[in-house]
Design a protein around this motif. Structure first.
Motif, mmCIF file in Angstrom:
data_model
loop_
_atom_site.group_PDB
_atom_site.id
_atom_site.type_symbol
_atom_site.label_atom_id
_atom_site.label_comp_id
_atom_site.label_asym_id
_atom_site.label_seq_id
_atom_site.Cartn_x
_atom_site.Cartn_y
_atom_site.Cartn_z
ATOM 1 N N ARG A 30 0.836 -1.181 -0.083
ATOM 2 C CA ARG A 30 -0.106 -0.036 0.045
ATOM 3 C C ARG A 30 1.048 1.190 -0.168
ATOM 4 N NH1 ARG A 30 -4.563 -2.151 4.292
ATOM 5 N NH2 ARG A 30 -5.856 -3.076 2.960
ATOM 6 N N ARG A 31 1.909 1.306 0.811
ATOM 7 C CA ARG A 31 2.809 2.358 0.496
ATOM 8 C C ARG A 31 3.328 2.608 -0.558
ATOM 9 N NH1 ARG A 31 7.791 3.324 0.135
ATOM 10 N NH2 ARG A 31 8.788 5.092 1.076
ATOM 11 N N ALA A 32 3.701 1.596 -1.337
ATOM 12 C CA ALA A 32 4.448 1.861 -2.723
ATOM 13 C C ALA A 32 3.554 2.218 -3.510
ATOM 14 C CB ALA A 32 4.918 0.423 -2.988
ATOM 15 N N GLN A 33 2.285 2.489 -3.280
ATOM 16 C CA GLN A 33 1.310 2.952 -4.148
ATOM 17 C C GLN A 33 0.884 4.331 -3.782
ATOM 18 O OE1 GLN A 33 0.355 1.559 -7.129
ATOM 19 N NE2 GLN A 33 1.946 -0.143 -6.457
ATOM 20 N N LYS A 46 2.680 22.430 -10.314
ATOM 21 C CA LYS A 46 1.938 21.283 -9.695
ATOM 22 C C LYS A 46 2.988 20.157 -9.821
ATOM 23 C CE LYS A 46 -1.383 18.481 -11.097
ATOM 24 N NZ LYS A 46 -2.989 18.105 -11.419
ATOM 25 N N ALA A 47 3.340 19.553 -8.517
ATOM 26 C CA ALA A 47 4.418 18.577 -8.305
ATOM 27 C C ALA A 47 3.795 17.326 -7.942
ATOM 28 C CB ALA A 47 5.553 18.842 -7.690
ATOM 29 N N THR A 48 3.915 16.114 -8.443
ATOM 30 C CA THR A 48 3.629 14.851 -7.845
ATOM 31 C C THR A 48 4.635 14.086 -7.594
ATOM 32 O OG1 THR A 48 1.433 14.852 -9.385
ATOM 33 C CG2 THR A 48 2.081 12.845 -8.449
ATOM 34 N N VAL A 49 4.744 13.567 -6.296
ATOM 35 C CA VAL A 49 5.762 12.568 -5.947
ATOM 36 C C VAL A 49 5.376 11.210 -5.755
ATOM 37 C CG1 VAL A 49 7.240 14.448 -5.029
ATOM 38 C CG2 VAL A 49 5.542 13.208 -3.261
ATOM 39 N N ASN A 50 6.345 10.273 -5.568
ATOM 40 C CA ASN A 50 5.617 8.861 -5.390
ATOM 41 C C ASN A 50 6.026 8.548 -3.757
ATOM 42 O OD1 ASN A 50 8.683 8.381 -4.838
ATOM 43 N ND2 ASN A 50 8.846 6.989 -6.645
ATOM 44 N N ALA A 51 6.013 7.414 -3.335
ATOM 45 C CA ALA A 51 5.899 7.119 -1.792
ATOM 46 C C ALA A 51 7.252 7.389 -1.228
ATOM 47 C CB ALA A 51 5.523 5.509 -1.806
ATOM 48 N N ASP A 52 8.407 7.400 -2.141
ATOM 49 C CA ASP A 52 9.579 8.022 -1.639
ATOM 50 C C ASP A 52 9.923 9.140 -1.800
ATOM 51 O OD1 ASP A 52 10.306 5.007 -1.230
ATOM 52 O OD2 ASP A 52 10.813 4.792 -3.463
ATOM 53 N N GLY A 53 9.093 10.058 -2.027
ATOM 54 C CA GLY A 53 9.175 11.572 -2.232
ATOM 55 C C GLY A 53 9.985 11.927 -3.629
ATOM 56 N N VAL A 54 10.110 10.873 -4.432
ATOM 57 C CA VAL A 54 10.543 11.434 -5.984
ATOM 58 C C VAL A 54 9.641 11.979 -6.673
ATOM 59 C CG1 VAL A 54 11.819 10.241 -7.823
ATOM 60 C CG2 VAL A 54 12.206 9.400 -5.546
ATOM 61 N N LEU A 55 10.055 12.931 -7.148
ATOM 62 C CA LEU A 55 9.108 13.686 -8.299
ATOM 63 C C LEU A 55 9.114 12.879 -9.441
ATOM 64 C CD1 LEU A 55 8.209 16.519 -9.177
ATOM 65 C CD2 LEU A 55 10.071 17.226 -10.146
ATOM 66 N N ILE A 56 7.805 12.518 -9.923
ATOM 67 C CA ILE A 56 7.240 11.422 -10.996
ATOM 68 C C ILE A 56 6.568 12.334 -11.815
ATOM 69 C CG2 ILE A 56 7.571 9.596 -9.373
ATOM 70 C CD1 ILE A 56 4.397 9.448 -9.299
#
Length: 167
Positions: A30-33, A46-56
């Motif tokens: 769940r965290r990975a998603q 507008k910035a979107t990041v993944n569960a690791d805080g990496v800009l995606i």
């Protein structure tokens, strides 16, 4: 009879362990998603990041051209940092029940006489700075104290590729 009790206890502990590992694996999936989105500069960035805080993903509003390049850069950093903080909050919220359950369990040191509490010995990792590389908060205590730096460093020579005579 005592052997049957020990076997039942061991089986119960093993089943409990497997249940906890299953719950942990589900929480990890769940965290990975997880993702988080944040905006800056009047929603122009507008910035979107993944569960690791990496800009995606990064989107600019049509009015982005009203900003100077340095303002855009600061907006990207601000939006990304805000989204990273949000996804970290979501991750903490997701694992909180597992951590609460773990906190209620007896520590290994409590079950074995004389065993030190190794968890208490683990040093806490410092938070990574969120400022640019040469910002004042990144100067180390040694640098502030005037610790000597490297003095015998050679300056790199201009390279002309792999055929350079410096090879």
């Amino acid at each position: 009879m005592p052997n049957n009790d020990a076997e039942a206890t061991a089986a119960s502990l093993l089943a409990d362990f497997r249940g906890r590992m299953s719950a942990l694996a589900l929480a990890q999936q769940r965290r990975a998603q997880l993702t988080a989105v944040a905006s800056a500069r009047g929603k122009r960035v507008k910035a979107t990041v993944n569960a690791d805080g990496v800009l995606i993903d990064l989107k600019f509003a049509p009015s982005i051209d009203e900003l100077r390049p340095d303002e855009i850069a600061k907006a990207v950093v601000a939006a990304t940092q805000e989204a990273a903080a949000e996804v970290a909050r979501k991750a903490r919220e997701l694992v909180a029940p597992l951590l609460d359950e773990r906190a209620r369990l007896p520590k290994f040191a409590e079950m074995v006489d004389g065993m030190p509490d190794f968890a208490a010995e683990i040093p806490a990792a410092p938070a990574a700075p969120t400022t640019p590389p040469h910002a004042a908060d990144r100067i180390t205590a040694a640098e502030r104290a005037g610790a000597p730096g490297f003095t015998d460093v050679e300056e790199p020579r201009p390279s002309h590729g792999v055929t350079d005579s410096g090879w």
